[in-house]
Design a protein around this motif. Structure first.
Motif, mmCIF file in Angstrom:
data_model
loop_
_atom_site.group_PDB
_atom_site.id
_atom_site.type_symbol
_atom_site.label_atom_id
_atom_site.label_comp_id
_atom_site.label_asym_id
_atom_site.label_seq_id
_atom_site.Cartn_x
_atom_site.Cartn_y
_atom_site.Cartn_z
ATOM 1 N N SER A 1 4.829 7.619 4.632
ATOM 2 C CA SER A 1 5.057 6.114 4.890
ATOM 3 C C SER A 1 5.189 5.712 6.307
ATOM 4 N N GLY A 2 5.959 6.634 7.100
ATOM 5 C CA GLY A 2 6.451 6.498 8.303
ATOM 6 C C GLY A 2 5.105 6.971 9.189
ATOM 7 N N GLY B 195 4.913 4.823 -2.874
ATOM 8 C CA GLY B 195 4.734 5.838 -3.680
ATOM 9 C C GLY B 195 6.153 6.021 -4.655
ATOM 10 N N VAL C 56 -1.114 1.212 -1.420
ATOM 11 C CA VAL C 56 -1.786 2.169 -0.831
ATOM 12 C C VAL C 56 -3.168 2.714 -1.746
ATOM 13 N N ASN D 8 5.989 17.604 3.179
ATOM 14 C CA ASN D 8 7.599 17.921 3.507
ATOM 15 C C ASN D 8 8.245 18.696 2.561
ATOM 16 N N SER E 58 0.716 8.953 -4.677
ATOM 17 C CA SER E 58 0.384 7.813 -4.742
ATOM 18 C C SER E 58 -1.320 7.794 -3.796
HETATM 19 O O1 GMT Z 1 6.738 7.973 -1.813
HETATM 20 C C1 GMT Z 1 7.100 9.158 -1.155
HETATM 21 O O2 GMT Z 1 7.266 10.082 -1.706
HETATM 22 C C2 GMT Z 1 7.207 9.163 0.350
HETATM 23 C C3 GMT Z 1 6.227 8.672 1.051
HETATM 24 C C4 GMT Z 1 6.489 8.985 2.500
HETATM 25 O O3 GMT Z 1 6.866 8.286 3.096
HETATM 26 O O4 GMT Z 1 6.139 10.395 2.885
HETATM 27 O O5 GMT Z 1 4.939 9.273 0.653
HETATM 28 C C5 GMT Z 1 4.092 8.449 -0.120
HETATM 29 O O6 GMT Z 1 3.464 7.561 0.912
HETATM 30 C C6 GMT Z 1 2.222 8.109 1.629
HETATM 31 C C7 GMT Z 1 1.617 7.159 2.594
HETATM 32 O O7 GMT Z 1 1.275 5.951 2.055
HETATM 33 C C8 GMT Z 1 1.320 8.891 0.537
HETATM 34 O O8 GMT Z 1 0.187 9.377 1.326
HETATM 35 C C9 GMT Z 1 2.102 9.603 -0.334
HETATM 36 O O9 GMT Z 1 0.934 9.940 -1.404
HETATM 37 C C10 GMT Z 1 3.187 9.151 -1.030
HETATM 38 N N1 GMT Z 1 3.908 10.056 -1.905
HETATM 39 C C11 GMT Z 1 3.945 10.147 -3.261
HETATM 40 O O10 GMT Z 1 3.302 9.445 -3.812
HETATM 41 C C12 GMT Z 1 4.671 11.310 -3.837
#
Ligand code: GMT
Length: 360
Positions: free
Chosen positions: A14-15, A114, A142, A193, A271
């Motif tokens: 996300s970052g 996510g 997303v 990560n 997600s």
């Molecule tokens: O939701 C998370 O686990 C963290 C997040 C992140 O900040 O890494 O990952 C999510 O957001 C990403 C960017 O939109 C997606 O590509 C990842 O699929 C999503 N992670 C999950 O759903 C586990």
């Protein structure tokens, strides 16, 4: 426009998305202020994006760091000092509530990523306060899969605005393959990560099955996180440690991913799977567990293969089949890159976010 983004820093997807969006907006001449816990790994110092750190003080009387409150404070100050016209939060917990707490007299857009929905969002400690904050602004997700989860968890209607990839940066780099594997070996990459949700030890198990099938290959892990030691332990236990390489996080993952033959994921939940998209753009087919929004990113049979969650034999089997068929693999490589470019173009996504900012 004068745009404020609130996001987590560091290595997370996300970052990364927030940093890439910030740079895309700044490149079009907008004033962009990125408020974040840490400087996002991929934020280029020369991009013109103004970075504002969230400073969450520790104090003897506090039970822990009040990050959410500090983020509200940093956002409010940034809005005043930079005369922001719109705020866009990434990752709803706690950023949606932080934006509400900041009492900004501005349009606010929230992007769900996510686990802010399907893990933290389900926690009674966060669910209601986040739902009420989201209801005050516009919401995007997303993937379709995540938008549906957000409807159930928060009762919000989220527009799907997918993540995007710079296909000039993420491109095939076959010339770099020799840096990571010996001649005649296949190179499989996983980048993450290393959180438990990524199931990296299962990737090692799948890799051991692949080697047992007689495939000459190496598994290259790129990144850092809590399960990295466990992945290494499983590799030792299965006798494949010398064929598994661990590389530290890099601001230039494209140099490793673009050299690979296959990209592997076997997450419990995903997600979207930004790293998978970056692999596709690099012309690297993805083999992954069929979870969350991954089937919206990877076209099973065309740009990669999806297997059932937990099926580490399947992950190895379909990979071995692809690696044994160079013509099919080459066609899949071309399809992966073309599809990523067509469907996940940064320009279209930046355009859509700008429309949403302007719509207020
Ligand atoms: O939701 C998370 O686990 C963290 C997040 C992140 O900040 O890494 O990952 C999510 O957001 C990403 C960017 O939109 C997606 O590509 C990842 O699929 C999503 N992670 C999950 O759903 C586990």
């Amino acid at each position: 426009m004068r745009i404020g983004l609130l996001a987590y820093g560091g290595l997370g997807g996300s970052g990364t998305v927030a940093a890439e969006l910030a740079m895309g907006l700044a490149a079009r001449g907008h004033v962009v202020v990125l408020v974040s816990s840490r400087r996002p790994f991929r934020l280029d110092a020369a991009s013109g994006v103004r970075f504002v750190p969230v400073r969450a003080p520790d104090h003897a009387v506090l039970p822990g760091s009040l990050y959410g409150l500090a983020a509200a404070g940093a956002l409010r100050t940034a809005a005043r000092e930079h005369a922001l016209e719109v705020v866009h939060t990434h990752y709803a917990v706690p950023h949606a509530a932080s934006a509400r707490l900041a009492e900004l007299d501005l349009p606010v857009l929230h992007t769900l990523h996510g686990t802010d929905v399907n893990q933290l969002g389900l926690d009674p400690a966060f669910r209601e306060v986040t739902a009420r904050a989201l209801a005050r602004g516009r919401v995007t997700a997303v993937s379709r899969s995540l938008a549906e989860q957000a409807r159930v968890v928060f009762g919000v209607t989220a527009e799907v605005v997918p993540n995007f990839v710079d296909a000039d940066r993420f491109r095939p780099r076959p010339d770099r393959k020799a840096r990571y594997v010996e001649a005649g070996e296949a190179m499989i990459v996983h980048a993450s990560n290393f959180r438990p949700i990524k199931r990296t030890p299962d990737l090692v198990r799948a890799f051991a099955h692949l080697l047992r099938r007689g495939v000459r290959a190496r598994l290259v892990f790129l990144g850092e996180g809590p399960e990295r030691p466990e992945a290494a332990r499983v590799a030792r236990e299965l006798g494949v440690r010398e064929r598994v390489r661990f590389l530290p996080p890099t601001p230039h993952p494209e140099e490793v991913i673009g050299a690979a033959d296959l990209f592997w994921l076997h997450s419990q939940e995903e997600s979207f799977g930004l790293a998978a998209l970056e692999a596709l753009a690099s012309g690297v087919p993805v083999v992954a567990a069929r979870v969350g929004g991954l089937s919206e990113v990877v076209r099973d049979g065309e740009t990669g293969r999806l297997v059932e969650l937990g099926d580490v034999y399947g992950q190895a089997r379909v990979s071995a089949e692809l690696l044994a068929n160079p013509d099919r693999l080459a066609a899949m490589r071309r399809a992966a890159r073309a599809d990523a470019r067509r469907r996940f173009d940064p320009g279209a996504v930046v355009d859509r976010y700008l429309e949403l900012y302007r719509a207020g």
